[in-house]
Write a protein that holds these residues in place. Structure first.
Motif, PDB file in Angstrom:
ATOM      1  N   ASP A  86       0.860  -1.184   0.000  1.00 25.01           N
ATOM      2  CA  ASP A  86       0.000   0.000   0.000  1.00 25.01           C
ATOM      3  C   ASP A  86       0.901   1.240   0.000  1.00 25.01           C
ATOM      4  N   ILE A  87       0.901   1.984  -1.124  1.00 27.79           N
ATOM      5  CA  ILE A  87       1.733   3.176  -1.246  1.00 27.79           C
ATOM      6  C   ILE A  87       1.146   4.292  -0.382  1.00 27.79           C
ATOM      7  N   LYS A  88       1.987   4.884   0.489  1.00 23.98           N
ATOM      8  CA  LYS A  88       1.549   5.944   1.395  1.00 23.98           C
ATOM      9  C   LYS A  88       1.931   7.317   0.824  1.00 23.98           C
ATOM     10  N   GLY A  89       1.072   7.849   0.001  1.00 25.07           N
ATOM     11  CA  GLY A  89       1.337   9.153  -0.584  1.00 25.07           C
ATOM     12  C   GLY A  89       2.190   9.049  -1.831  1.00 25.07           C
ATOM     13  N   ILE A  90       2.177  10.116  -2.614  1.00 19.32           N
ATOM     14  CA  ILE A  90       2.937  10.129  -3.858  1.00 19.32           C
ATOM     15  C   ILE A  90       4.428  10.286  -3.555  1.00 19.32           C
ATOM     16  N   PRO A  91       5.299   9.753  -4.403  1.00 21.71           N
ATOM     17  CA  PRO A  91       6.741   9.943  -4.207  1.00 21.71           C
ATOM     18  C   PRO A  91       7.085  11.435  -4.260  1.00 21.71           C
ATOM     19  N   LEU A  92       8.016  11.853  -3.414  1.00 25.68           N
ATOM     20  CA  LEU A  92       8.404  13.252  -3.336  1.00 25.68           C
ATOM     21  C   LEU A  92       9.862  13.422  -3.753  1.00 25.68           C
ATOM     22  N   PRO A  93      10.166  14.489  -4.500  1.00 24.38           N
ATOM     23  CA  PRO A  93      11.552  14.705  -4.929  1.00 24.38           C
ATOM     24  C   PRO A  93      12.423  15.173  -3.766  1.00 24.38           C
ATOM     25  N   VAL A  94      13.642  14.653  -3.692  1.00 26.15           N
ATOM     26  CA  VAL A  94      14.607  15.105  -2.697  1.00 26.15           C
ATOM     27  C   VAL A  94      15.787  15.800  -3.371  1.00 26.15           C
ATOM     28  N   SER A  95      15.872  15.684  -4.685  1.00 26.28           N
ATOM     29  CA  SER A  95      16.867  16.399  -5.480  1.00 26.28           C
ATOM     30  C   SER A  95      16.365  16.410  -6.917  1.00 26.28           C
ATOM     31  N   SER A  96      17.196  16.888  -7.832  1.00 30.42           N
ATOM     32  CA  SER A  96      16.765  16.953  -9.226  1.00 30.42           C
ATOM     33  C   SER A  96      16.598  15.576  -9.847  1.00 30.42           C
ATOM     34  N   GLU A  97      17.233  14.547  -9.264  1.00 32.98           N
ATOM     35  CA  GLU A  97      17.170  13.196  -9.833  1.00 32.98           C
ATOM     36  C   GLU A  97      16.636  12.147  -8.856  1.00 32.98           C
ATOM     37  N   SER A  98      16.606  12.451  -7.578  1.00 35.93           N
ATOM     38  CA  SER A  98      16.243  11.457  -6.556  1.00 35.93           C
ATOM     39  C   SER A  98      14.851  11.716  -5.991  1.00 35.93           C
ATOM     40  N   TRP A  99      14.187  10.606  -5.630  1.00 37.40           N
ATOM     41  CA  TRP A  99      12.828  10.665  -5.099  1.00 37.40           C
ATOM     42  C   TRP A  99      12.718   9.758  -3.876  1.00 37.40           C
ATOM     43  N   ARG A 100      11.807  10.116  -2.986  1.00 37.59           N
ATOM     44  CA  ARG A 100      11.572   9.326  -1.769  1.00 37.59           C
ATOM     45  C   ARG A 100      10.130   8.840  -1.781  1.00 37.59           C
ATOM     46  N   ILE A 101       9.946   7.578  -1.405  1.00 36.14           N
ATOM     47  CA  ILE A 101       8.616   6.985  -1.398  1.00 36.14           C
ATOM     48  C   ILE A 101       8.447   6.120  -0.154  1.00 36.14           C
ATOM     49  N   GLU A 102       7.246   6.114   0.420  1.00 32.95           N
ATOM     50  CA  GLU A 102       6.924   5.285   1.577  1.00 32.95           C
ATOM     51  C   GLU A 102       5.790   4.332   1.216  1.00 32.95           C
ATOM     52  N   TRP A 103       5.829   3.152   1.835  1.00 35.35           N
ATOM     53  CA  TRP A 103       4.751   2.199   1.607  1.00 35.35           C
ATOM     54  C   TRP A 103       4.592   1.278   2.815  1.00 35.35           C
ATOM     55  N   LEU A 104       3.456   0.632   2.874  1.00 32.14           N
ATOM     56  CA  LEU A 104       3.139  -0.313   3.945  1.00 32.14           C
ATOM     57  C   LEU A 104       3.009  -1.705   3.351  1.00 32.14           C
ATOM     58  N   GLU A 105       3.735  -2.655   3.920  1.00 27.54           N
ATOM     59  CA  GLU A 105       3.635  -4.051   3.492  1.00 27.54           C
ATOM     60  C   GLU A 105       2.875  -4.849   4.543  1.00 27.54           C
ATOM     61  N   THR A 106       1.791  -5.476   4.114  1.00 28.03           N
ATOM     62  CA  THR A 106       0.996  -6.308   5.008  1.00 28.03           C
ATOM     63  C   THR A 106       1.123  -7.754   4.570  1.00 28.03           C
ATOM     64  N   VAL A 107       1.608  -8.591   5.478  1.00 24.52           N
ATOM     65  CA  VAL A 107       1.758 -10.022   5.195  1.00 24.52           C
ATOM     66  C   VAL A 107       0.508 -10.734   5.689  1.00 24.52           C
ATOM     67  N   ARG A 108      -0.113 -11.498   4.811  1.00 25.43           N
ATOM     68  CA  ARG A 108      -1.330 -12.226   5.149  1.00 25.43           C
ATOM     69  C   ARG A 108      -1.150 -13.717   4.859  1.00 25.43           C
ATOM     70  N   ASN A 109      -1.906 -14.521   5.582  1.00 25.94           N
ATOM     71  CA  ASN A 109      -1.916 -15.940   5.240  1.00 25.94           C
ATOM     72  C   ASN A 109      -2.890 -16.156   4.098  1.00 25.94           C
ATOM     73  N   HIS A 110      -3.001 -17.368   3.636  1.00 23.07           N
ATOM     74  CA  HIS A 110      -3.850 -17.625   2.474  1.00 23.07           C
ATOM     75  C   HIS A 110      -5.336 -17.537   2.801  1.00 23.07           C
ATOM     76  N   SER A 111      -5.652 -17.360   4.067  1.00 21.98           N
ATOM     77  CA  SER A 111      -7.049 -17.139   4.459  1.00 21.98           C
ATOM     78  C   SER A 111      -7.378 -15.658   4.485  1.00 21.98           C
ATOM     79  N   GLY A 112      -6.358 -14.825   4.231  1.00 19.78           N
ATOM     80  CA  GLY A 112      -6.574 -13.383   4.212  1.00 19.78           C
ATOM     81  C   GLY A 112      -6.362 -12.699   5.547  1.00 19.78           C
TER      82      GLY A 112
END
Length: 218
Positions: A147-173
């Motif tokens: 799940d991407i948390k917000g749009i990526p933000l520039p930190v320089s003319s070529e570099s970008w920062r991005i945050e996301w959430l990873e949720t691990v689920r079993n096969h039952s959800g």
């Protein structure tokens, strides 16, 4: 003593006067015809060379806020790639890279899509990740939702920062763990020049460097 006039010379002079201009004109037309044939041969040869060469016109594709293509422009006439496109491609890369699914066919497509956007050190970094976290083996035990948390933000003319959430689920959800990550990516724009590049990465957005870490605040 008068000079005797030769009938043969007189006849030759008369023949030259009467037919010489015809002969000269004939020779000129022959020269013109030869030049025309030469020009035609050169033209046909150039047309053949152009016909046998594969000419690929690069294009830049614009996307909407969901990452869907909405416009296509020639790259040799287009303006610089907008930040919106770069942000969408970075977000798609993270999703395709970190998602784990039980659908082997879908998982393969996601890995292929991700590999179309990484080059250089970033390709080596993602390859190392896959070697340590084989998505096909992980998918047999658990699933990972990104799940991407917000749009990526520039930190320089070529570099970008991005945050996301990873949720691990079993096969039952059922969710087992949730972890926040952040990554810094370095981007390079290289318009596509081949058919395969146009299909796989039409905007020409490539990640050349990639580093990531868990966020301390969970």
């Amino acid at each position: 003593m008068s000079k005797t006039e030769s009938p043969y010379l007189s006849a030759r002079e008369e023949w030259l006067e009467r037919y010489g201009s015809y002969i000269e004109g004939r020779n000129q037309w022959r020269l013109v015809a030869l030049v025309c044939l030469l020009i035609t041969a050169i033209s046909i040869s150039m047309n053949f060379v152009q016909a046998t060469q594969n000419k690929v016109v690069p294009y830049v594709v614009e996307v909407d806020k969901l990452g869907h293509s909405v416009a296509v422009k020639r790259a040799d006439q287009a303006e610089p790639v907008s930040h919106r496109i770069i942000q969408a491609e970075i977000a798609n890369l993270i999703v395709n890279w970190r998602t784990v699914t039980a659908d082997i066919g879908l998982q393969k497509k996601m890995v292929q899509r991700m590999s179309s956007f990484v080059i250089g050190a970033a390709r080596g970094a993602t390859r190392g990740w896959y070697e340590a976290n084989n998505p096909y083996e992980r998918g047999q035990k658990a699933l990972v939702e990104v799940d991407i948390k917000g749009i990526p933000l520039p930190v320089s003319s070529e570099s970008w920062r991005i945050e996301w959430l990873e949720t691990v689920r079993n096969h039952s959800g059922v969710a087992m763990t949730s972890t926040k990550y952040e990554a810094t990516v370095k981007v390079r724009i290289s318009p596509p020049t081949t058919d395969s590049q146009i299909i796989r990465n039409p905007a020409g957005v490539y990640v050349t460097e990639l580093s990531w870490a868990k966020l301390l605040e969970q």
